[in-house]
Design an enzyme around this catalytic site. Sequence first.
Site, mmCIF file in Angstrom:
data_model
loop_
_atom_site.group_PDB
_atom_site.id
_atom_site.type_symbol
_atom_site.label_atom_id
_atom_site.label_comp_id
_atom_site.label_asym_id
_atom_site.label_seq_id
_atom_site.Cartn_x
_atom_site.Cartn_y
_atom_site.Cartn_z
ATOM 1 N N HIS A 170 0.845 -1.194 0.000
ATOM 2 C CA HIS A 170 0.000 0.000 0.000
ATOM 3 C C HIS A 170 0.880 1.243 0.000
ATOM 4 O O HIS A 170 2.021 1.205 0.447
ATOM 5 C CB HIS A 170 -0.917 -0.009 1.231
ATOM 6 C CG HIS A 170 -1.750 -1.256 1.305
ATOM 7 N ND1 HIS A 170 -2.915 -1.404 0.609
ATOM 8 C CD2 HIS A 170 -1.562 -2.426 1.973
ATOM 9 C CE1 HIS A 170 -3.422 -2.600 0.843
ATOM 10 N NE2 HIS A 170 -2.616 -3.244 1.663
ATOM 11 N N LYS A 212 14.169 -9.078 2.210
ATOM 12 C CA LYS A 212 15.035 -8.898 1.036
ATOM 13 C C LYS A 212 15.284 -10.263 0.417
ATOM 14 O O LYS A 212 15.214 -11.290 1.083
ATOM 15 C CB LYS A 212 16.371 -8.269 1.433
ATOM 16 C CG LYS A 212 16.227 -6.861 1.954
ATOM 17 C CD LYS A 212 17.575 -6.267 2.288
ATOM 18 C CE LYS A 212 17.351 -4.857 2.834
ATOM 19 N NZ LYS A 212 18.552 -4.223 3.292
ATOM 20 N N ARG A 265 18.458 -12.602 8.127
ATOM 21 C CA ARG A 265 19.802 -12.352 7.631
ATOM 22 C C ARG A 265 20.482 -13.708 7.455
ATOM 23 O O ARG A 265 20.226 -14.664 8.193
ATOM 24 C CB ARG A 265 20.597 -11.450 8.563
ATOM 25 C CG ARG A 265 20.922 -12.056 9.894
ATOM 26 C CD ARG A 265 21.532 -11.054 10.873
ATOM 27 N NE ARG A 265 22.149 -11.585 12.034
ATOM 28 C CZ ARG A 265 21.711 -12.520 12.852
ATOM 29 N NH1 ARG A 265 20.579 -13.117 12.605
ATOM 30 N NH2 ARG A 265 22.384 -12.893 13.910
#
Length: 179
Positions: free
Chosen positions: A109, A160, A174
């Site tokens: 959004h 990520k 990570r």
Amino acid sequence: MLAGEPRRGGGSDPELDALFHKARRLVAAYNQAPATDPAELRRILTELLGSVGEDVSVRQPLFVDFGAHISIGARSFVNSGLTALDVARITIGEDVQIGPNVQLLTPTHPLDPAERLEGWETGLPVTIGDNVWLGGGVIVVPGVSIGDGTVVGAGAIVTKDLPPRVLAVGNPARVIREL
């Protein structure tokens, strides 16, 4: 929205609304079907999702937005409680193991509050490579790809892309070592 273009949610697209309502009906049928009837579960899952490979197992309950934008590769196992919000494509590779209560999220959004009030949203695809293991409670956010052979520890939030053949843990996830 599959192309990443913004749209207004909640009734602004008759075609997507029809797909959403079809998914609601099929999700309810899937979650209420007897777990002891694998043929019926497979039939409903095949109608609900974009594609389902051979020997795929998805435990109940399951929740999806549209279903049609999800593909699951052969021999993959999905434990109970998967939430797969597929306003953009979700691709799950072959031989994937998904723990309980995993969330694969494609909707996003606007940061601008006025645009959010107007109901704008978009989606970014999520891709899970082959032979990936997502531990229980993992959350994968919009636009993330996870490389082949990677393991994501329980409770991690993947914000990520992760390369192939690594172990990733934490919030945000990570890489702690190669596999």
